[in-house]
Design a protein around this motif. Structure first.
Motif, short mmCIF file in Angstrom:
data_model
loop_
_atom_site.label_atom_id
_atom_site.label_comp_id
_atom_site.label_asym_id
_atom_site.label_seq_id
_atom_site.Cartn_x
_atom_site.Cartn_y
_atom_site.Cartn_z
N GLY A 29 0.82 -1.21 0.00
CA GLY A 29 0.00 0.00 0.00
C GLY A 29 0.85 1.26 0.00
N ASP A 30 0.17 2.41 0.07
CA ASP A 30 0.84 3.72 0.07
C ASP A 30 1.72 3.90 -1.17
OD1 ASP A 30 0.11 5.04 2.74
OD2 ASP A 30 0.77 3.05 3.38
N MET A 31 1.19 3.55 -2.33
CA MET A 31 1.93 3.66 -3.59
C MET A 31 0.97 3.46 -4.76
SD MET A 31 3.91 -0.05 -3.46
CE MET A 31 4.50 0.11 -1.78
N ASP A 62 -4.14 4.37 0.33
CA ASP A 62 -3.35 5.47 -0.24
C ASP A 62 -2.88 5.16 -1.66
OD1 ASP A 62 -3.76 7.11 1.89
OD2 ASP A 62 -1.64 7.33 2.43
N ILE A 63 -3.79 5.36 -2.60
CA ILE A 63 -3.50 5.12 -4.02
C ILE A 63 -2.80 6.31 -4.66
CG2 ILE A 63 -5.38 3.47 -4.33
CD1 ILE A 63 -7.11 5.73 -5.43
N PRO A 93 -9.53 1.48 1.71
CA PRO A 93 -9.39 2.92 1.48
C PRO A 93 -8.37 3.58 2.40
CG PRO A 93 -11.70 2.29 1.62
CD PRO A 93 -10.90 1.11 2.08
N GLY A 94 -7.66 4.58 1.85
CA GLY A 94 -6.72 5.36 2.63
C GLY A 94 -7.13 6.82 2.71
N GLY A 302 5.86 1.73 2.16
CA GLY A 302 5.14 2.76 1.42
C GLY A 302 6.12 3.66 0.71
N SER A 303 5.62 4.45 -0.23
CA SER A 303 6.46 5.34 -1.03
C SER A 303 7.46 6.12 -0.19
CB SER A 303 5.55 6.33 -1.76
OG SER A 303 6.30 7.29 -2.46
#
Length: 330
Positions: A29-31, A62-63, A93-94, A302-303
């Motif tokens: 996620g987060d990316m 976090d898209i 969902p983020g 994450g990113s």
């Protein structure tokens, strides 16, 4: 509709518990964050996931990054990314795709309108995303409130995803919090706090039902996946109880109920979240000096760290879940 899905899931759990065996699943996620230049790294990530032996993966929110606009193409791009995966993928969902959309640099959207759009767009069917999908139980019918909360069972393990996002779970603390770098009005902030209370209650119900399902099926483990880092107190911050900070107050009720359920559950609980962007596995509850032994927290990459996590479920492992970071070479 949700009751029919739940009945089917309970039946599936009973069958799965009788045939429990080893398997693995993925977490990420987060990316990608465009601001961090992540897009060129995503093909290697998807290839790594596709070439693995996992049964499915779960994306913990976090898209996009938190300072880009919440335009409709962002959601379409995420759906296209998930569509590249060969195995089922469940989306959580983020905050960047709804809670924070009120920010001026996000386009000054009404966050609740973006949440409504997300529910109708990112959950197009009752099944998971991915080239090969799987059935999911949902807390509500398609397009309705809380449709994003899902549950399923696999090989004797119960999985539940919940809409618990960053930015204090959409709980707004005061007038300053409402208007800082934001297009929100006082009325919108009041509506957001009402939304927080309603969704928090729904999340607690869904989580409690997951524990009930796990107990009924004599599941050895339960995995709960949310997006937000709920602000656990950390051993390295001795003397400061981070869990009581105002900025994480939106998670206290949920975590309190989670503790109660975990105490009454004989199996292992894996609480997964993203939001903070660095890999971590620990046992943060109850406190740095008092252990809730059957709960493990897993924080995913994450990113700009474009990697994922593989979790193995082993039939004879008393800890049930074995966590392995998967580093993707670019």
């Amino acid at each position: 509709m949700s009751h029919r899905f739940l009945a089917g899931a309970l039946l599936a759990l009973g069958m799965a518990c009788a045939q429990a065996q080893s398997f693995s699943f993925g977490l990420w996620g987060d990316m990608p964050y465009q601001k961090a230049g992540d897009d060129p790294k995503i093909p290697a990530l998807l290839k790594s996931i596709n070439q693995s032996d996992i049964a499915f993966s779960i994306y913990d929110g976090d898209i996009k990054d938190g300072s880009s606009k919440c335009t409709e193409d962002i959601y379409a791009s995420a759906l296209a990314m998930f569509g590249e995966l060969k195995k089922p993928v469940v989306y959580v969902p983020g905050d960047n795709e709804w809670t924070d959309c009120h920010r001026l640099n996000n386009g000054g959207y009404d966050a609740l309108e973006r949440l409504d759009y997300l529910r109708k767009t990112m959950f197009p069917t009752t099944r998971s995303l991915g080239k090969r999908s799987m059935a999911l139980a949902h807390q509500a019918s398609l397009g309705e409130k809380f449709v994003e909360n899902t549950r399923f069972a696999h090989q004797g393990i119960v999985f539940a995803t919940l809409n618990v996002p960053g930015s204090n779970n959409n709980k707004i603390l005061d007038e300053k919090d409402c208007t800082q770098k934001s297009a929100r009005t006082a009325a919108q902030c009041e509506a957001s706090n009402a939304e927080y209370l309603e969704r928090d209650a729904a999340n607690v119900r869904w989580m409690q039902e997951a524990f009930s399902q796990a107990k009924a099926g004599k599941a050895r483990g339960l995995a709960l996946v949310i997006q937000a880092d709920p602000g656990f107190d950390l051993p390295e911050t001795e003397g400061i109880d981070e869990s009581q900070a105002p900025g994480v107050s939106g998670y206290r009720n949920f975590i309190s109920k989670l503790i109660t359920e975990t105490e009454q559950f004989a199996g292992q609980v894996l609480l997964v979240h993203g939001d903070t962007h660095f890999f971590k596995v620990d046992k943060p509850l109850y406190s740095p000096t008092r252990l809730l032994a059957n709960l493990t927290r897993l924080q995913t990459f994450g990113s700009p760290l474009i990697h994922w996590v593989r979790v193995s479920v082993e039939a004879k492992n008393p800890n049930v879940f074995t966590v392995q970071p998967v580093i993707v070479k670019q």
